[in-house]
Design a protein around this motif. Structure first.
Motif, PDB file in Angstrom:
ATOM      1  N   TYR A 130       0.874  -1.167   0.000  1.00  0.00           N
ATOM      2  CA  TYR A 130       0.000   0.000   0.000  1.00  0.00           C
ATOM      3  C   TYR A 130       0.917   1.224   0.000  1.00  0.00           C
ATOM      4  N   GLY A 131       0.735   2.136  -0.966  1.00  0.00           N
ATOM      5  CA  GLY A 131       1.642   3.267  -1.067  1.00  0.00           C
ATOM      6  C   GLY A 131       0.946   4.597  -1.240  1.00  0.00           C
ATOM      7  N   ASN A 132       1.755   5.666  -1.195  1.00  0.00           N
ATOM      8  CA  ASN A 132       1.293   7.049  -1.258  1.00  0.00           C
ATOM      9  C   ASN A 132       0.325   7.331  -0.113  1.00  0.00           C
ATOM     10  N   LEU A 133       0.650   6.780   1.050  1.00  0.00           N
ATOM     11  CA  LEU A 133      -0.202   6.929   2.222  1.00  0.00           C
ATOM     12  C   LEU A 133       0.026   8.279   2.896  1.00  0.00           C
ATOM     13  N   ASP A 134      -0.973   8.675   3.660  1.00  0.00           N
ATOM     14  CA  ASP A 134      -0.898   9.904   4.448  1.00  0.00           C
ATOM     15  C   ASP A 134      -0.339   9.596   5.836  1.00  0.00           C
ATOM     16  N   SER A 135      -0.688   8.424   6.360  1.00  0.00           N
ATOM     17  CA  SER A 135      -0.161   7.994   7.661  1.00  0.00           C
ATOM     18  C   SER A 135      -0.140   6.470   7.698  1.00  0.00           C
ATOM     19  N   ILE A 136       0.668   5.932   8.619  1.00  0.00           N
ATOM     20  CA  ILE A 136       0.783   4.490   8.820  1.00  0.00           C
ATOM     21  C   ILE A 136       0.485   4.203  10.285  1.00  0.00           C
ATOM     22  N   SER A 137      -0.318   3.167  10.533  1.00  0.00           N
ATOM     23  CA  SER A 137      -0.666   2.844  11.918  1.00  0.00           C
ATOM     24  C   SER A 137      -0.174   1.454  12.341  1.00  0.00           C
ATOM     25  N   SER A 138       0.688   0.847  11.543  1.00  0.00           N
ATOM     26  CA  SER A 138       1.266  -0.453  11.889  1.00  0.00           C
ATOM     27  C   SER A 138       2.769  -0.387  11.695  1.00  0.00           C
ATOM     28  N   VAL A 139       3.493  -1.150  12.503  1.00  0.00           N
ATOM     29  CA  VAL A 139       4.955  -1.119  12.441  1.00  0.00           C
ATOM     30  C   VAL A 139       5.494  -2.481  12.012  1.00  0.00           C
ATOM     31  N   MET A 140       6.758  -2.497  11.583  1.00  0.00           N
ATOM     32  CA  MET A 140       7.392  -3.738  11.143  1.00  0.00           C
ATOM     33  C   MET A 140       7.321  -4.801  12.235  1.00  0.00           C
ATOM     34  N   GLY A 141       7.031  -6.032  11.814  1.00  0.00           N
ATOM     35  CA  GLY A 141       6.955  -7.157  12.732  1.00  0.00           C
ATOM     36  C   GLY A 141       5.572  -7.368  13.341  1.00  0.00           C
ATOM     37  N   GLU A 142       4.721  -6.358  13.253  1.00  0.00           N
ATOM     38  CA  GLU A 142       3.379  -6.460  13.841  1.00  0.00           C
ATOM     39  C   GLU A 142       2.509  -7.383  13.000  1.00  0.00           C
ATOM     40  N   ARG A 143       1.681  -8.185  13.678  1.00  0.00           N
ATOM     41  CA  ARG A 143       0.708  -9.032  12.985  1.00  0.00           C
ATOM     42  C   ARG A 143      -0.581  -8.236  12.857  1.00  0.00           C
ATOM     43  N   VAL A 144      -1.193  -8.305  11.664  1.00  0.00           N
ATOM     44  CA  VAL A 144      -2.458  -7.603  11.416  1.00  0.00           C
ATOM     45  C   VAL A 144      -3.502  -8.607  10.956  1.00  0.00           C
ATOM     46  N   LYS A 145      -4.764  -8.270  11.223  1.00  0.00           N
ATOM     47  CA  LYS A 145      -5.879  -9.105  10.803  1.00  0.00           C
ATOM     48  C   LYS A 145      -6.488  -8.532   9.537  1.00  0.00           C
ATOM     49  N   LYS A 146      -7.199  -9.378   8.802  1.00  0.00           N
ATOM     50  CA  LYS A 146      -7.912  -8.930   7.606  1.00  0.00           C
ATOM     51  C   LYS A 146      -8.885  -7.822   8.010  1.00  0.00           C
ATOM     52  N   GLY A 147      -8.846  -6.713   7.275  1.00  0.00           N
ATOM     53  CA  GLY A 147      -9.746  -5.597   7.532  1.00  0.00           C
ATOM     54  C   GLY A 147      -9.231  -4.586   8.535  1.00  0.00           C
ATOM     55  N   GLU A 148      -8.148  -4.906   9.231  1.00  0.00           N
ATOM     56  CA  GLU A 148      -7.586  -3.983  10.220  1.00  0.00           C
ATOM     57  C   GLU A 148      -7.022  -2.746   9.519  1.00  0.00           C
ATOM     58  N   ILE A 149      -7.216  -1.579  10.124  1.00  0.00           N
ATOM     59  CA  ILE A 149      -6.698  -0.326   9.544  1.00  0.00           C
ATOM     60  C   ILE A 149      -5.189  -0.291   9.737  1.00  0.00           C
ATOM     61  N   VAL A 150      -4.459  -0.123   8.606  1.00  0.00           N
ATOM     62  CA  VAL A 150      -2.993  -0.082   8.652  1.00  0.00           C
ATOM     63  C   VAL A 150      -2.456   1.296   8.278  1.00  0.00           C
ATOM     64  N   GLY A 151      -3.344   2.205   7.853  1.00  0.00           N
ATOM     65  CA  GLY A 151      -2.913   3.549   7.488  1.00  0.00           C
ATOM     66  C   GLY A 151      -4.077   4.351   6.940  1.00  0.00           C
TER      67      GLY A 151
END
Length: 170
Positions: A130-151
């Motif tokens: 995902y690119g050209n984002l305004d902000s990021i809410s997840s960091v390297m190594g973090e596990r995310v779930k489907k549908g979770e907001i990442v930015g």
């Protein structure tokens, strides 16, 4: 051929036509539109067995002439079932939430010289970027779930939202 056999043949052909039309309904392509219009015309008419056979042969010829489009539609349909949408296209807000298309682990979160602020998520055998984002809410190594907001993505910026789902190299 008795009435029951004729009816079953017509039902099967209608089912095949319906399945093919439904499978490519999400593709907006001139060739697919031509096929959908042809199928619609076929469905709206009552056919004899000979007409059904002729119609089936015509439809097969049209499908054979567009294998790449159909293959792409099948692949896309399978990925849509497995992977979600990164942003809600119907959202009218200027700042849009960017969602993980599937569960996985964040393998990159930072700035890329080509796609700006970005995040990359490793799924089982795919990588979503995902690119050209305004902000990021997840960091390297973090596990995310489907549908979770990442930015988030700002629709008013000059850059378009960048999204790519590719085969994983890991």
């Amino acid at each position: 051929m008795n009435y029951r056999d004729k009816f079953l043949v017509q039902m099967m052909i209608c089912f095949v036509i319906f399945a093919a039309a439904r499978g490519v309904a999400m593709i907006d392509n001139d060739k697919i539109s031509e096929i959908k219009d042809t199928v619609k015309g076929y469905i709206e008419k009552n056919y004899s067995i000979d007409e059904i056979k002729e119609t089936g042969a015509d439809l097969v010829d049209k499908i054979v002439s567009a294998p790449a489009v159909l293959t792409g539609a099948i692949i896309q349909a399978n990925e849509i079932n497995e992977f979600g949408a990164p942003i809600d296209e119907k959202d009218t807000d200027e700042i849009q939430a960017v969602h993980a298309v599937s569960g996985g682990r964040v393998v990159y979160s930072g700035i890329d010289k080509e796609i700006g602020l970005c995040i990359k998520i490793q799924h089982e055998d795919k990588m979503s970027t995902y690119g050209n984002l305004d902000s990021i809410s997840s960091v390297m190594g973090e596990r995310v779930k489907k549908g979770e907001i990442v930015g988030t993505f700002d629709k008013n910026k000059e850059e378009e939202f960048y999204y790519q789902l590719s085969d994983s190299v890991v």
